[in-house]
Design an enzyme around this catalytic site. Sequence first.
Site, PDB file in Angstrom:
ATOM      1  N   ARG A   1       0.855  -1.184   0.000  1.00 33.63           N
ATOM      2  CA  ARG A   1       0.000   0.000   0.000  1.00 33.63           C
ATOM      3  C   ARG A   1       0.894   1.238   0.000  1.00 33.63           C
ATOM      4  NH1 ARG A   1      -2.726   2.745   4.781  1.00 33.63           N
ATOM      5  NH2 ARG A   1      -4.756   3.538   4.135  1.00 33.63           N
TER       6      ARG A   1
ATOM      7  N   GLU B   1      -9.379   7.187   5.668  1.00 39.72           N
ATOM      8  CA  GLU B   1     -10.084   7.333   6.945  1.00 39.72           C
ATOM      9  C   GLU B   1     -11.044   8.522   6.910  1.00 39.72           C
ATOM     10  OE1 GLU B   1      -7.232   5.121  10.177  1.00 39.72           O
ATOM     11  OE2 GLU B   1      -6.973   7.284   9.976  1.00 39.72           O
TER      12      GLU B   1
ATOM     13  N   GLU C   1      -5.841  -0.962   7.588  1.00 44.30           N
ATOM     14  CA  GLU C   1      -4.737  -0.598   8.473  1.00 44.30           C
ATOM     15  C   GLU C   1      -4.870  -1.331   9.795  1.00 44.30           C
ATOM     16  OE1 GLU C   1      -4.184   3.541   9.240  1.00 44.30           O
ATOM     17  OE2 GLU C   1      -4.543   4.152   7.161  1.00 44.30           O
TER      18      GLU C   1
END
Length: 369
Positions: free
Chosen positions: A68, A159, A265
């Site tokens: 990522r 997020e 994550e």
Amino acid sequence: MKLPRLIPLAALLAAALVSSAHAAIWIKGCDVSSLKKSEDKGGKYFYASGYQDDALKILRDGGVNTVRLKVWVNSPDGYHNKARVLAVAKRAKSFGQKILVDFHYSDTWADPGKQTKPSAWSSYNLSALNTAVYNHTYDICKALANQGTPADYVQIGNEINDGLLWNEGRLSSVNYNFTNLCQLLRSGINGAKAANSSTAIVLHIAKGGDWELIKWWFDNVKAQGIAWDYTGVSYYPYWHGSLTSLQTALNNAASRFAKPVLVVETAYPFTLAAGDSAANNIGLSSQLVSGYPATLQGQYDMIKKICTIVNSVPNNRGAGVIYWEGTWTPVTGNGWDNINASSGNNWENQALFDFTGKALWSMDAFKLF
């Protein structure tokens, strides 16, 4: 010299039995966004035996099949941009790894507490922001495709619990009306798909153990007609609820939205010690999860547990787990503050390499799946 820990035969047999009855998770990832800067500042990486090699190759041999990479729009330090992403993507693809591109749509960290517009976009209204999001996303994804290393997965925002590109795309600034946010999401999705139609779209929010939050957020996005491929969450076990709550949230999300779920994550410390002068984000025993000490075994067990939870999501909708910043070892000049070369790293005790860059056997947990 301490030899690398071998995965017990019983554990391998158990994993084989699980896989025979249930399709194993297919994304076993690591965020390596800090890697190129670390290397340029002198960071080196080694197998547990002490042999130096490419960190991506070491991760691959530790079971990591996806990397990522975050993208900032105009990063002040010259990292996390198109050129750096292209370079690391080429290396990862050469080792057979897939790529997830994480668009922050900012010049710095974007998370639930801050989604600052890039400086070049600071005066843009919503219409101009939509155009900028499309063009920026298309540009990065097209460059990757043209290089022969197309993005396998793309995150439209990072997020984004309270939206992105504040204030125009901030949910709380418009009484939690999702219209503006979803315009921006659609622009990013369209840009990624125009560059490479096979790229899968990930939407990502934090607090992966909070089912009510996940349901509310994704219900509203769905109501606006947004199409996505993976329901993504962050889950840090010391911040985001119990492991049981994570299982409940992922199972419910997979069922309600009929899409694979992805822990985008996660991380856990292998020690409470600090490798530099900066205090660790997780540096106290009171912050730990009971039964999971800050040791190599504790880190291994936590990675294994989270992978097991995702792997047990019904109907083979548990996509995988991505470990956050596994290569972020303590290297001078590669700290949290991208414009302050003297800033420290608050995360090195949660990396998958020790303070000297030697691989930790805890990453072998990925090999079980």
